[in-house]
Design an enzyme around this catalytic site. Structure first.
Site, short mmCIF file in Angstrom:
data_model
loop_
_atom_site.label_atom_id
_atom_site.label_comp_id
_atom_site.label_asym_id
_atom_site.label_seq_id
_atom_site.Cartn_x
_atom_site.Cartn_y
_atom_site.Cartn_z
N SER A 15 0.81 -1.22 0.00
CA SER A 15 0.00 0.00 0.00
C SER A 15 0.84 1.26 0.00
O SER A 15 0.33 2.35 -0.27
CB SER A 15 -0.95 0.01 1.20
OG SER A 15 -0.23 -0.08 2.41
N GLY A 17 5.38 2.82 0.16
CA GLY A 17 6.81 2.54 0.29
C GLY A 17 7.39 1.65 -0.78
O GLY A 17 7.06 1.75 -1.97
N GLY A 19 7.07 -1.61 -1.31
CA GLY A 19 6.12 -2.51 -1.96
C GLY A 19 5.36 -1.84 -3.06
O GLY A 19 5.16 -2.40 -4.15
N ASP A 70 -4.01 -9.37 6.69
CA ASP A 70 -3.02 -9.36 7.77
C ASP A 70 -2.26 -10.67 7.66
O ASP A 70 -2.83 -11.74 7.90
CB ASP A 70 -3.73 -9.24 9.13
CG ASP A 70 -2.75 -9.14 10.29
OD1 ASP A 70 -1.58 -9.52 10.13
OD2 ASP A 70 -3.18 -8.68 11.37
N TYR A 164 14.56 -7.15 16.71
CA TYR A 164 14.37 -6.84 15.29
C TYR A 164 15.33 -7.65 14.43
O TYR A 164 14.93 -8.20 13.39
CB TYR A 164 14.57 -5.35 15.03
CG TYR A 164 14.51 -5.00 13.56
CD1 TYR A 164 13.35 -5.18 12.83
CD2 TYR A 164 15.64 -4.50 12.88
CE1 TYR A 164 13.29 -4.89 11.47
CE2 TYR A 164 15.58 -4.20 11.53
CZ TYR A 164 14.41 -4.39 10.83
OH TYR A 164 14.36 -4.09 9.49
#
Length: 276
Positions: A15, A17, A19, A70, A164
């Site tokens: 949606s 960035g 991607g 998700d 992370y």
């Protein structure tokens, strides 16, 4: 094989960035692009939804399918893949782009945030790959491309943000395993990572990053396009750095990717090679 025309791409987190940049590059070829992401309602702090992305894809000449998904939820991924196959007849390419980030130390990492990163990054990559593979195995030139770094056990990448790093390296190790498992069946499984920090909303999570010292996501879109138009049996199991690949393919002008060509660029995480 220089075009993605007619190919169907399933892109997680598309949606906005990186991607979205990959999606728009494919759309300019006339590809079918599935925008699989959670953002279905506009958020002032995070611009872009699956619907605005789909509209942009179609303006660029592609066919789009917006699916609220998700990737932590098995049933939602299964449903999204089923919708894709119903609409476009199959899947040629999976882009594992969705990722969660939290650059804090152990004592400053809530377990809710740790779980989010683990579920989205490593598990989400495995789940989406597992679900798409039965369709990829039927494709003419199947690719899985994951936005993940080369595996790196240097403690300097683990000490500051072990949670992370563990989640991100999980994506890398899934790539490593799938590439070997499906090598003989001709499914290309590779990872792509930027040499420099990329100007996306995620940079707000990195303290002290100056936007002027970043590159636009277009460099990753062009690198992804180069990978995805390569015959799948000729390129698999690689951890590709965007600039390295594009230089090898003849690109010489990298200023066009820079937010401010006059600024020194910031190197991205997990890379040991220093920028010149």
């Amino acid at each position: 094989m220089s075009t993605l025309r007619g190919k169907t791409l399933f892109i997680t987190g598309a949606s906005r960035g990186i991607g979205l940049a990959i999606a728009l590059r494919a759309a300019r070829d006339g590809a079918n692009v599935v925008v699989a992401a959670k953002s279905s309602v506009s958020n002032p702090k995070l611009p872009g939804t699956i619907h605005s992305a789909a509209e942009a894809i179609e303006k660029e000449g592609g066919q789009a399918l917006a699916v609220k998904c998700d990737i932590r939820e098995d049933e939602q991924v299964l449903a999204a893949v089923a919708q894709t196959v119903d609409r476009f007849g199959g899947i040629d390419i999976l882009i594992n782009n969705a990722s969660a980030i939290w650059l804090r130390g152990t004592l400053d990492t809530p377990m809710k945030r740790f779980d989010l990163m683990s579920q989205v990054n490593a598990r989400g990559t495995f789940l989406c790959s597992q679900t798409c593979l039965p369709h990829l195995l039927k494709a003419e030139n199947p690719h899985i491309l994951t936005l993940a770094p080369p595996p790196n056990l240097d403690p300097r990448w683990w000490g500051p943000h072990a949670g992370y790093t563990l989640a991100k390296m999980g994506m890398s190790f899934v790539t490593l395993g799938l590439a070997e498992e499906f090598r003989a069946q001709g499914v290309a499984v590779n990872a792509l990572w930027p040499r420099t920090v990329i100007a996306t909303d995620a940079i707000n999570m990195i303290p002290g990053v100056q936007l002027a010292r970043c590159r636009y996501p277009d460099i990753l879109a062009d690198a992804a396009h180069a990978i995805l138009t390569t015959p799948s049996r000729e390129l698999t199991g690689h951890f590709v750095i965007d600039e390295t690949l594009l230089r090898a393919r003849g690109v010489v002008d990298f200023d066009r990717y820079a937010v401010d060509p006059g600024q020194a660029l910031l190197p991205d995480l997990f890379l040991d090679e220093a920028l010149p």
